[in-house]
Write a protein that holds these residues in place. Structure first.
Motif, mmCIF file in Angstrom:
data_model
loop_
_atom_site.group_PDB
_atom_site.id
_atom_site.type_symbol
_atom_site.label_atom_id
_atom_site.label_comp_id
_atom_site.label_asym_id
_atom_site.label_seq_id
_atom_site.Cartn_x
_atom_site.Cartn_y
_atom_site.Cartn_z
ATOM 1 N N GLY A 190 14.772 -68.697 24.642
ATOM 2 C CA GLY A 190 13.875 -68.225 25.690
ATOM 3 C C GLY A 190 14.172 -67.995 27.167
ATOM 4 N N ARG A 191 15.575 -68.770 27.446
ATOM 5 C CA ARG A 191 16.038 -68.535 28.531
ATOM 6 C C ARG A 191 16.476 -67.053 28.846
ATOM 7 N N LEU A 192 16.973 -66.498 28.112
ATOM 8 C CA LEU A 192 17.232 -65.184 28.172
ATOM 9 C C LEU A 192 16.047 -64.134 28.692
ATOM 10 N N ASP A 193 15.040 -64.535 28.390
ATOM 11 C CA ASP A 193 14.103 -63.634 29.148
ATOM 12 C C ASP A 193 13.831 -63.690 30.652
ATOM 13 N N ASP A 194 14.335 -64.894 30.960
ATOM 14 C CA ASP A 194 14.100 -65.004 32.631
ATOM 15 C C ASP A 194 15.454 -64.385 33.234
ATOM 16 N N ALA A 195 16.460 -63.969 32.711
ATOM 17 C CA ALA A 195 17.721 -63.251 33.487
ATOM 18 C C ALA A 195 17.370 -61.750 33.436
ATOM 19 N N ASP A 196 18.004 -61.245 34.377
ATOM 20 C CA ASP A 196 17.966 -59.908 34.987
ATOM 21 C C ASP A 196 18.596 -59.114 33.760
ATOM 22 N N ALA A 197 19.708 -59.397 33.209
ATOM 23 C CA ALA A 197 20.494 -58.696 32.264
ATOM 24 C C ALA A 197 21.138 -59.618 31.550
ATOM 25 N N VAL A 198 21.420 -59.127 30.055
ATOM 26 C CA VAL A 198 22.222 -60.027 29.182
ATOM 27 C C VAL A 198 23.242 -58.864 28.804
ATOM 28 N N LEU A 199 24.621 -59.350 28.994
ATOM 29 C CA LEU A 199 25.673 -58.470 28.493
ATOM 30 C C LEU A 199 26.563 -59.203 27.437
ATOM 31 N N MET A 200 26.877 -58.176 26.271
ATOM 32 C CA MET A 200 27.591 -58.715 25.016
ATOM 33 C C MET A 200 28.836 -58.399 25.324
ATOM 34 N N ASN A 201 29.688 -59.366 25.038
ATOM 35 C CA ASN A 201 31.095 -59.058 24.946
ATOM 36 C C ASN A 201 31.567 -58.357 23.496
ATOM 37 N N GLY A 202 31.467 -57.264 23.657
ATOM 38 C CA GLY A 202 31.779 -56.472 22.319
ATOM 39 C C GLY A 202 30.523 -56.172 21.523
ATOM 40 N N ASP A 203 30.539 -55.047 20.657
ATOM 41 C CA ASP A 203 29.544 -54.731 19.723
ATOM 42 C C ASP A 203 28.901 -56.060 19.215
ATOM 43 N N PRO A 204 27.646 -56.656 19.423
ATOM 44 C CA PRO A 204 27.114 -57.509 18.559
ATOM 45 C C PRO A 204 27.071 -57.233 16.854
ATOM 46 N N ILE A 205 27.320 -58.334 16.072
ATOM 47 C CA ILE A 205 27.282 -58.308 14.905
ATOM 48 C C ILE A 205 26.037 -58.778 14.371
ATOM 49 N N PHE A 206 25.023 -59.021 15.122
ATOM 50 C CA PHE A 206 23.567 -59.641 15.147
ATOM 51 C C PHE A 206 22.662 -58.573 15.807
#
Length: 332
Positions: A190-206
């Motif tokens: 749930g901490r992801l909801d508080d962030a301004d942006a989430v960055l994925m290192n490489g194309d996610p496999i999920f």
């Protein structure tokens, strides 16, 4: 494989024995929630700088590509007219009573840690190490910085922030989705909801979080550890199989990168922030040794002559750059 590596393999593979640790996970999550509540309600003080603060961090253990993104962010800010500085805890280093410690290319890695010195070399920006993040940020501002990047500062809540960026490994993701010690999460998802942006290192496999951006680590050049000479990726400056050394959060990613470059790899994985000795690099077969820029900070004086560093850079997708430019405009 050490205990730490075995544990990481288990949590990213969801080993069944981890269920035994769920009572400890419950206690851990309660402690995390109490701490966050204390800062949110003012029971613990938050220091807010008079300049913008960008926090780059992660919710998982095990390496996500955060440091290359911090380096990219520093260069990006310079290109937009800012004067950034980087504050770091300096994990793996100990400067005693010298904090806040200003890091230079010749600062002993035992004092500042490997990542801060690597960032100082790669960016040329002011880098300050201090377990007290607000104090370190103040030192950067006093040195003339008009924006501060907090490296790996997501859980350091005493430092107020204007932008939070969470970095996630696109291959590993969130493992079994559980918190320490039953999983790799430092905080619940749930901490992801508080962030301004989430960055994925490489194309996610999920299935990635909604609105997440993608960045890639791009191999740029080779650097000779013996004399600092730089060479293009091709043709290779060495031949035959190489001993690939990686004391980072996810050694397998580095080995895979080398394989993608057509290099035959003899892998040697170590724990993150591992303190190398000359014996660790003495393979006695004449083959070249290849390592990451982070490991090179600790191996400069002990590596064999035919040792090479693969220099990589982060490349975020254009949409993230546009988003960041808009956010920075509001902060000016």
């Amino acid at each position: 494989m050490g205990l730490g590596e075995r544990w990481l393999k288990a949590v990213y593979g969801d080993a069944t024995w981890l269920r035994l640790l769920r009572p400890l996970e419950f206690l851990y999550c309660k402690a995390v929630a109490r701490r966050a509540f204390a800062y949110r309600t003012g029971r613990r003080a938050i220091w807010q700088a008079e300049v913008p603060v960008i926090v780059v961090g992660n919710v998982t253990l095990g390496g996500t590509g955060k440091s290359p993104l911090v380096a990219w962010l520093g260069r990006y800010l310079v290109s937009r007219g800012w004067h950034p500085g980087i504050v770091s805890r300096g994990y793996g280093g100990n400067a005693g009573n010298e904090y806040p410690l200003r890091v230079a290319g010749d600062t002993e890695v035992e004092r500042c840690g490997d990542e801060p010195r690597m960032l100082a070399r790669q960016t040329g920006l002011p880098v300050v190490v201090d377990p007290d993040r607000p104090r370190g940020a103040r030192a950067l501002i006093e040195a003339g910085c008009d924006i501060v990047i907090s490296d790996d500062g997501l859980q350091h809540l005493a430092l107020g922030r204007d932008i939070e960026l969470i970095v996630v490994d696109g291959r590993r993701g969130f493992g079994n989705g559980r918190c320490l010690p039953a999983g790799p999460l430092r905080e619940p998802l749930g901490r992801l909801d508080d962030a301004d942006a989430v960055l994925m290192n490489g194309d996610p496999i999920f299935a990635p979080p909604q609105g997440a951006w993608v960045f890639r680590l791009v191999s740029r050049e080779w650097r000779s550890l013996a004399d600092g000479a730089r060479c293009a990726l091709t043709p290779l400056p060495f031949s035959g199989p190489v001993h690939a050394v990686a004391g980072i959060g996810n050694p397998g990613r580095f080995f895979a990168t080398l394989a993608d470059l057509g290099i035959e790899v003899i892998p040697h994985g170590f724990a993150d922030h591992y303190h190398f000795t000359a014996a660790d690099l003495a393979f006695d077969d004449g083959r070249p040794v290849v390592m990451t820029a982070k490991d090179a900070e600790k191996c400069q004086a002990i590596a064999p002559p035919d040792s090479w560093v693969l220099e990589v850079e982060a490349e975020p997708e254009p949409g993230f750059e546009a988003w960041l430019e808009a956010r920075l405009a509001t902060l000016r």
